[in-house]
Design a protein around this motif. Structure first.
Motif, mmCIF file in Angstrom:
data_model
loop_
_atom_site.group_PDB
_atom_site.id
_atom_site.type_symbol
_atom_site.label_atom_id
_atom_site.label_comp_id
_atom_site.label_asym_id
_atom_site.label_seq_id
_atom_site.Cartn_x
_atom_site.Cartn_y
_atom_site.Cartn_z
ATOM 1 N N VAL A 132 10.503 84.509 26.450
ATOM 2 C CA VAL A 132 11.994 84.748 27.857
ATOM 3 C C VAL A 132 11.051 84.434 28.552
ATOM 4 N N PRO A 133 12.651 83.453 29.189
ATOM 5 C CA PRO A 133 12.377 82.807 31.110
ATOM 6 C C PRO A 133 11.558 82.916 31.623
ATOM 7 N N GLN A 134 11.120 81.521 32.270
ATOM 8 C CA GLN A 134 10.017 82.763 33.640
ATOM 9 C C GLN A 134 10.527 83.223 34.398
ATOM 10 N N THR A 135 11.815 82.872 34.488
ATOM 11 C CA THR A 135 12.551 83.722 35.902
ATOM 12 C C THR A 135 13.175 84.908 35.723
ATOM 13 N N CYS A 136 12.738 84.966 34.173
ATOM 14 C CA CYS A 136 12.758 87.217 33.900
ATOM 15 C C CYS A 136 11.747 87.573 34.275
ATOM 16 N N LEU A 137 10.657 87.546 34.868
ATOM 17 C CA LEU A 137 9.505 87.629 34.563
ATOM 18 C C LEU A 137 8.686 87.881 35.309
ATOM 19 N N HIS A 138 9.676 87.322 36.815
ATOM 20 C CA HIS A 138 8.948 87.919 38.565
ATOM 21 C C HIS A 138 9.687 88.581 39.170
ATOM 22 N N SER A 139 9.166 89.982 39.146
ATOM 23 C CA SER A 139 9.836 90.834 40.669
ATOM 24 C C SER A 139 9.614 90.578 42.004
ATOM 25 N N CYS A 140 10.149 90.830 42.768
ATOM 26 C CA CYS A 140 9.848 91.074 43.889
ATOM 27 C C CYS A 140 9.558 91.676 44.705
ATOM 28 N N ALA A 141 8.826 91.662 45.605
ATOM 29 C CA ALA A 141 8.319 93.173 46.579
ATOM 30 C C ALA A 141 9.750 94.717 46.744
ATOM 31 N N ILE A 142 11.208 93.536 46.807
ATOM 32 C CA ILE A 142 12.134 95.253 46.899
ATOM 33 C C ILE A 142 12.625 94.846 45.369
ATOM 34 N N GLN A 143 12.346 94.229 44.592
ATOM 35 C CA GLN A 143 13.051 95.263 43.231
ATOM 36 C C GLN A 143 11.472 96.185 42.950
ATOM 37 N N PRO A 151 13.377 103.664 38.425
ATOM 38 C CA PRO A 151 13.410 102.665 37.079
ATOM 39 C C PRO A 151 13.879 102.111 36.976
ATOM 40 N N GLY A 152 13.670 100.800 36.669
ATOM 41 C CA GLY A 152 14.372 99.402 35.737
ATOM 42 C C GLY A 152 13.881 99.504 34.877
ATOM 43 N N GLY A 153 13.958 97.777 34.219
ATOM 44 C CA GLY A 153 13.027 97.086 33.260
ATOM 45 C C GLY A 153 12.648 96.278 33.949
ATOM 46 N N LEU A 154 11.931 96.490 34.524
ATOM 47 C CA LEU A 154 11.301 94.614 34.706
ATOM 48 C C LEU A 154 10.119 94.204 34.701
ATOM 49 N N LEU A 155 9.866 93.272 34.576
ATOM 50 C CA LEU A 155 9.025 92.399 32.404
ATOM 51 C C LEU A 155 7.608 92.278 33.237
ATOM 52 N N ASP A 156 7.989 92.089 34.440
ATOM 53 C CA ASP A 156 5.992 92.101 34.733
ATOM 54 C C ASP A 156 5.669 93.723 35.449
ATOM 55 N N LEU A 157 6.287 94.482 35.897
ATOM 56 C CA LEU A 157 6.100 95.496 35.455
ATOM 57 C C LEU A 157 5.372 96.440 34.153
ATOM 58 N N SER A 158 6.058 96.325 33.059
ATOM 59 C CA SER A 158 6.477 96.435 32.043
ATOM 60 C C SER A 158 5.021 95.473 31.449
ATOM 61 N N GLN A 159 4.311 94.407 31.843
ATOM 62 C CA GLN A 159 3.380 93.912 31.082
ATOM 63 C C GLN A 159 2.511 95.088 32.542
ATOM 64 N N ASP A 160 2.606 94.264 32.911
ATOM 65 C CA ASP A 160 1.215 95.764 33.649
ATOM 66 C C ASP A 160 0.937 96.763 32.741
ATOM 67 N N ARG A 161 1.886 97.712 32.438
ATOM 68 C CA ARG A 161 1.704 99.273 32.015
ATOM 69 C C ARG A 161 1.047 98.228 30.470
ATOM 70 N N PHE A 162 1.937 97.747 29.229
ATOM 71 C CA PHE A 162 1.081 97.330 28.704
ATOM 72 C C PHE A 162 -0.359 96.580 28.676
ATOM 73 N N ASP A 163 -0.341 96.023 29.660
ATOM 74 C CA ASP A 163 -1.841 95.792 29.869
ATOM 75 C C ASP A 163 -2.903 96.976 29.492
ATOM 76 N N ARG A 277 22.363 94.397 36.878
ATOM 77 C CA ARG A 277 21.757 93.027 37.086
ATOM 78 C C ARG A 277 20.293 92.467 37.105
ATOM 79 N N TRP A 278 20.287 92.419 38.400
ATOM 80 C CA TRP A 278 19.276 92.279 39.234
ATOM 81 C C TRP A 278 17.778 93.372 39.018
ATOM 82 N N MET A 279 17.849 94.499 38.019
ATOM 83 C CA MET A 279 16.643 95.044 38.043
ATOM 84 C C MET A 279 16.028 95.012 36.492
ATOM 85 N N PHE A 280 17.415 94.635 36.003
ATOM 86 C CA PHE A 280 16.725 94.829 34.482
ATOM 87 C C PHE A 280 16.873 93.504 33.508
ATOM 88 N N PRO A 281 16.276 92.329 34.345
ATOM 89 C CA PRO A 281 15.967 90.853 33.613
ATOM 90 C C PRO A 281 16.749 90.496 32.333
#
Length: 425
Positions: A132-143, A151-163, A277-281
């Motif tokens: 997945v492109p790096q641009t999809c992997l980082h969310s901001c405070a507002i997201q 709840p959306g599909g933010l990939l860094d939060l998903s990574q935290d959950r899987f970790d 679209r912003w919340m489901f990269p």
């Protein structure tokens, strides 16, 4: 012999026995395993326990000779009270990564506990966002603030959950004395995470709907073969590589369709579309790939499918594709094989233990290699029999691997071996 199962979801039989709504509950493979063990000639006295926030306190019920117990939370104290009330000879924890598994392990103390590997969460977390492109992997405070409300599909939060799940798995396995698994892949994982544990192999029983005829038959697909993907909502399942492989296949079969089981990317109209679209990269990126690669009209989403509908989706496909970055013994591959559907899968995790390349299906190398995936899929679709021989061999293999009667006997035998070592029988 009294055995307590801890499972990660409330299966329909448990919900019904305890007076809860049993609709829209999954876990069909657990239902199949339970039925096989419950009806075995030397069946143990079974209690099936799960955590369910819908109950206010310990709630029990029974059906078919099985006791079901629901707890409102997965605390060690709650499990200890249950164990004191039931006095089981052995606890079988199905799955390693959920918090209740470690709590039950702690509550059990010196009681024999068998830990059953499902997926290998440590490996899943490692490969969750591969490709997945790096641009999809980082969310901001507002997201992240929006995600706390809707709840959306933010990939860094998903990574935290899987970790977090992987850390829970490591804790469970590091304290395990007895482990059951079913592939050389999970056996290696256990060797690394629980080197002192005794490992017992036992294959998995799948949902009962997939054992009976009718089975898959080849059809004349002409220029429009149908490929089926069982999941596409997060990167681990690797929809993106399948999309990248489609243009090469469309050169040969211009009417080809990829069907993806599950929901399509969310769309709530033009006003909310930019936020969604912003919340489901990941979904947004995959939709962009569809446009960029000229795949409009060639990708269909089925919506959620129950067992009967999923079975029909297999029967209506010409090829099942499993490109995941990590799997142990995927149920979807086993179901497709049981129905005799030709399969193409990545060489990930335990997949080579389930299906022999060239004899029972086709396996390509790196999950993210779109060219290899396209070439391998094309090779199967181009066979004179459209993969029927591969599918027939796959069905024979799967009927042996997922034989409910044998697997139940093997599991009960494992219980007896553990108790014998512990002086319990």
């Amino acid at each position: 012999m009294k055995v307590l199962w801890l499972v990660s979801i409330t299966i329909p039989a448990a919900a019904a026995a305890c007076g809860l709504d049993a609709r829209e509950i999954g876990g069909g493979w657990l239902t199949g395993a339970l039925e096989a063990v419950r009806t075995a000639p030397d069946a143990p006295e079974l209690t099936v326990c799960s955590v369910d926030a819908r109950v206010q306190g310990l709630t029990t019920g029974s059906a078919g000779g099985v006791t079901f117990a629901l707890l409102p939370d997965g605390s060690a104290e709650g499990f200890a009270a249950l164990l004191n009330a039931l006095h089981p000879d052995l606890v079988h924890i199905w799955g390693t990564e959920y918090a209740a598994a470690r709590a039950m392990q702690q509550a059990a103390g010196a009681l024999p506990v068998l830990v059953g590997i499902q997926g290998v969460m440590t490996d899943c977390a490692r490969h969750l966002n591969d490709g997945v492109p790096q641009t999809c992997l980082h969310s901001c405070a507002i997201q992240r603030a929006i995600d706390r409300v809707v709840p959306g599909g933010l990939l860094d939060l998903s990574q935290d959950r899987f970790d977090t799940l992987a850390a829970s798995e490591r804790a469970v396995l590091q304290n395990a004395r007895f482990v059951t698994g079913r592939t050389s892949f999970d056996r290696r994982a256990v060797a690394g995470l629980a080197p002192d544990a005794l490992y017992y192999p036992c294959n998995e029983t799948l949902r009962p709907e997939f054992y009976e005829p009718p089975i898959w038959r080849p059809r004349t697909f002409g220029q429009a073969p149908v490929l089926l993907l069982s999941q596409g909502n997060y990167p681990l399942k690797n929809l993106h590589t399948v999309l990248q492989a489609l243009p090469a296949l469309l050169e040969r079969w211009p009417g080809l369709v990829l069907r993806v089981a599950g929901w399509p990317p969310l769309d709530k109209g033009p006003l909310l579309r930019p936020v969604i679209r912003w919340m489901f990269p990941y979904q947004t990126w995959c939709a962009r790939l569809v446009r960029q690669l000229g795949l409009e009209g060639h990708v269909e989403y089925t919506g959620p499918l129950n067992a009967a509908a999923m079975r029909q989706a297999y029967l209506e496909a010409d090829l099942f594709v499993l490109p995941s970055y990590s799997e142990n013994s995927p149920n979807s591959l086993g179901e497709a094989m049981l129905l005799g559907l030709p399969c193409v899968a990545s060489r990930a995790g335990g997949i080579p233990d389930m299906m022999r390349d060239g004899a029972e299906g086709r396996i390509y190398g790196e999950p993210g290699d779109a060219a290899a995936l396209a070439d391998t899929a094309a090779a199967v679709l181009s066979l004179p029999d459209q993969g029927a021989a591969l599918g027939a061999a796959a069905r024979t293999r799967a009927l042996a691997t997922h034989d409910a009667t044998k697997n139940a006997a093997d599991l009960i035998g494992i219980y007896r071996r553990i108790l014998s070592k512990e002086g319990g029988i």
